[in-house]
Design a protein around this motif. Structure first.
Motif, PDB file in Angstrom:
ATOM      1  N   LYS A  36       0.836  -1.210   0.000  1.00 19.98           N
ATOM      2  CA  LYS A  36       0.000   0.000   0.000  1.00 19.98           C
ATOM      3  C   LYS A  36       0.868   1.256   0.000  1.00 19.98           C
ATOM      4  CE  LYS A  36      -3.980   0.301   2.406  1.00 19.98           C
ATOM      5  NZ  LYS A  36      -4.883   0.160   3.580  1.00 19.98           N
ATOM      6  N   VAL A  37       0.338   2.337  -0.561  1.00 22.67           N
ATOM      7  CA  VAL A  37       1.072   3.604  -0.589  1.00 22.67           C
ATOM      8  C   VAL A  37       0.309   4.650   0.217  1.00 22.67           C
ATOM      9  CG1 VAL A  37       1.922   5.486  -2.050  1.00 22.67           C
ATOM     10  CG2 VAL A  37       2.101   3.118  -2.845  1.00 22.67           C
ATOM     11  N   TYR A  38       1.013   5.298   1.141  1.00 21.23           N
ATOM     12  CA  TYR A  38       0.461   6.431   1.899  1.00 21.23           C
ATOM     13  C   TYR A  38       1.225   7.670   1.475  1.00 21.23           C
ATOM     14  CZ  TYR A  38      -1.949   3.071   4.860  1.00 21.23           C
ATOM     15  OH  TYR A  38      -2.773   2.073   5.315  1.00 21.23           O
ATOM     16  N   THR A  39       0.510   8.677   1.021  1.00 22.21           N
ATOM     17  CA  THR A  39       1.179   9.902   0.589  1.00 22.21           C
ATOM     18  C   THR A  39       1.058  10.973   1.672  1.00 22.21           C
ATOM     19  OG1 THR A  39      -0.799  10.710  -0.522  1.00 22.21           O
ATOM     20  CG2 THR A  39       0.774   9.438  -1.856  1.00 22.21           C
ATOM     21  N   ARG A  56       6.496  13.169   7.554  1.00 26.77           N
ATOM     22  CA  ARG A  56       5.781  12.797   8.784  1.00 26.77           C
ATOM     23  C   ARG A  56       4.287  12.683   8.540  1.00 26.77           C
ATOM     24  NH1 ARG A  56       7.406  16.950  12.744  1.00 26.77           N
ATOM     25  NH2 ARG A  56       8.639  17.788  11.016  1.00 26.77           N
ATOM     26  N   THR A  57       3.746  13.505   7.659  1.00 27.09           N
ATOM     27  CA  THR A  57       2.324  13.352   7.326  1.00 27.09           C
ATOM     28  C   THR A  57       2.079  11.934   6.796  1.00 27.09           C
ATOM     29  OG1 THR A  57       2.146  15.699   6.786  1.00 27.09           O
ATOM     30  CG2 THR A  57       0.428  14.255   5.932  1.00 27.09           C
ATOM     31  N   ALA A  58       2.933  11.481   5.886  1.00 26.21           N
ATOM     32  CA  ALA A  58       2.753  10.145   5.292  1.00 26.21           C
ATOM     33  C   ALA A  58       2.932   9.045   6.348  1.00 26.21           C
ATOM     34  CB  ALA A  58       3.748   9.951   4.142  1.00 26.21           C
ATOM     35  N   ILE A  59       3.972   9.181   7.167  1.00 29.31           N
ATOM     36  CA  ILE A  59       4.249   8.137   8.180  1.00 29.31           C
ATOM     37  C   ILE A  59       3.103   8.066   9.189  1.00 29.31           C
ATOM     38  CG2 ILE A  59       5.791   7.420  10.062  1.00 29.31           C
ATOM     39  CD1 ILE A  59       7.988   9.145   8.468  1.00 29.31           C
ATOM     40  N   PHE A  60       2.646   9.235   9.641  1.00 31.61           N
ATOM     41  CA  PHE A  60       1.599   9.236  10.668  1.00 31.61           C
ATOM     42  C   PHE A  60       0.261   8.765  10.097  1.00 31.61           C
ATOM     43  CE2 PHE A  60       4.116  12.723  13.123  1.00 31.61           C
ATOM     44  CZ  PHE A  60       4.948  11.756  13.669  1.00 31.61           C
ATOM     45  N   LYS A  61      -0.010   9.093   8.846  1.00 32.37           N
ATOM     46  CA  LYS A  61      -1.219   8.557   8.206  1.00 32.37           C
ATOM     47  C   LYS A  61      -1.162   7.028   8.213  1.00 32.37           C
ATOM     48  CE  LYS A  61      -2.686  10.238   4.189  1.00 32.37           C
ATOM     49  NZ  LYS A  61      -2.565  10.818   2.823  1.00 32.37           N
ATOM     50  N   ALA A  62      -0.017   6.493   7.824  1.00 33.87           N
ATOM     51  CA  ALA A  62       0.129   5.033   7.719  1.00 33.87           C
ATOM     52  C   ALA A  62       0.015   4.372   9.096  1.00 33.87           C
ATOM     53  CB  ALA A  62       1.468   4.690   7.073  1.00 33.87           C
ATOM     54  N   VAL A  63       0.764   4.913  10.070  1.00 33.27           N
ATOM     55  CA  VAL A  63       0.771   4.300  11.403  1.00 33.27           C
ATOM     56  C   VAL A  63      -0.625   4.386  12.026  1.00 33.27           C
ATOM     57  CG1 VAL A  63       1.743   4.447  13.742  1.00 33.27           C
ATOM     58  CG2 VAL A  63       3.238   4.639  11.743  1.00 33.27           C
ATOM     59  N   GLU A  65      -3.305   4.136  10.571  1.00 33.99           N
ATOM     60  CA  GLU A  65      -4.160   3.128   9.923  1.00 33.99           C
ATOM     61  C   GLU A  65      -3.717   1.710  10.277  1.00 33.99           C
ATOM     62  OE1 GLU A  65      -6.980   3.792   8.148  1.00 33.99           O
ATOM     63  OE2 GLU A  65      -6.625   5.882   8.668  1.00 33.99           O
ATOM     64  N   GLY A  66      -2.780   1.603  11.220  1.00 36.13           N
ATOM     65  CA  GLY A  66      -2.369   0.281  11.701  1.00 36.13           C
ATOM     66  C   GLY A  66      -1.135  -0.285  11.030  1.00 36.13           C
ATOM     67  N   GLU A  67      -0.502   0.478  10.136  1.00 36.93           N
ATOM     68  CA  GLU A  67       0.693  -0.012   9.435  1.00 36.93           C
ATOM     69  C   GLU A  67       1.927   0.140  10.323  1.00 36.93           C
ATOM     70  OE1 GLU A  67       0.457  -1.419   6.562  1.00 36.93           O
ATOM     71  OE2 GLU A  67      -1.388  -0.638   5.679  1.00 36.93           O
ATOM     72  N   ARG A  68       2.821  -0.864  10.227  1.00 41.86           N
ATOM     73  CA  ARG A  68       4.069  -0.791  11.002  1.00 41.86           C
ATOM     74  C   ARG A  68       5.283  -1.212  10.168  1.00 41.86           C
ATOM     75  NH1 ARG A  68       0.942   0.993  14.052  1.00 41.86           N
ATOM     76  NH2 ARG A  68       0.665   0.690  16.301  1.00 41.86           N
ATOM     77  N   GLU A  69       5.031  -1.827   9.027  1.00 41.62           N
ATOM     78  CA  GLU A  69       6.109  -2.422   8.230  1.00 41.62           C
ATOM     79  C   GLU A  69       6.263  -1.655   6.927  1.00 41.62           C
ATOM     80  OE1 GLU A  69       7.797  -5.373   9.100  1.00 41.62           O
ATOM     81  OE2 GLU A  69       6.794  -5.232  11.051  1.00 41.62           O
ATOM     82  N   PHE A  70       7.427  -1.036   6.746  1.00 43.45           N
ATOM     83  CA  PHE A  70       7.615  -0.167   5.584  1.00 43.45           C
ATOM     84  C   PHE A  70       8.769  -0.626   4.701  1.00 43.45           C
ATOM     85  CE2 PHE A  70       5.756   2.463   9.028  1.00 43.45           C
ATOM     86  CZ  PHE A  70       4.489   2.563   8.464  1.00 43.45           C
ATOM     87  N   GLU A  71       8.552  -0.447   3.403  1.00 41.50           N
ATOM     88  CA  GLU A  71       9.496  -0.928   2.392  1.00 41.50           C
ATOM     89  C   GLU A  71      10.417   0.189   1.906  1.00 41.50           C
ATOM     90  OE1 GLU A  71       9.026  -4.208   1.239  1.00 41.50           O
ATOM     91  OE2 GLU A  71      10.857  -4.026   0.056  1.00 41.50           O
TER      92      GLU A  71
END
Ligand code: THU
Length: 120
Positions: A36-39, A56-63, A65-71
């Motif tokens: 998935k991509v979070y912008t 940080r906007t992208a990271i915080f949006k992702a986290v 939403e429950g995401e913890r694993e980033f590529e």
């Protein structure tokens, strides 16, 4: 999603930047390990210090939403020190960061951009 595609997402995310003070628009795109991509974009504030960077906007949006694993992360600016530290919270030293000017990119690792980042 490859590096060029992720960079395109970062450039597109710049369109939503709210940067009336610096006029410096930044876009970021964060790819999760699940594909998935979070912008994100930078969002400035008249009081200056509440300004948040695109990364940080992208990271915080992702986290959030429950995401913890980033590529991989693509960003249209060199990431500031605060954003490098926020990435260190969730990513290992070999995490890939692409810095793009919209015409190709340079490839870095988080460990290269923030050696000895703080971890508890
Ligand atoms: N900015 C980012 O969005 N990311 C960075 O890593 C560097 C700085 C933003 C913050 C501010 O809105 C503008 O760029 C000028 O500093």
């Amino acid at each position: 999603m490859n590096g060029n595609e992720l960079c395109k997402e970062a450039v597109k995310a710049m369109e939503n930047a709210y940067a009336p003070y610096s006029k410096f628009k930044v876009g970021a795109a964060l790819l999760t390990k699940s594909g998935k991509v979070y912008t994100g974009c930078n969002i400035e504030n008249a009081s200056f210090s509440p300004t948040v960077c695109a990364e940080r906007t992208a990271i915080f949006k992702a986290v959030s939403e429950g995401e913890r694993e980033f590529e991989m992360l693509a960003v249209t600016s060199s990431p500031c020190g605060v954003c490098r530290q926020v990435l260190t919270e969730f990513c290992d030293d070999d995490f890939i960061i692409l810095i793009t000017n919209g015409d190709g990119y340079t490839k870095h690792t988080l460990g290269e951009l923030l050696p000895h980042g703080f971890k508890l």
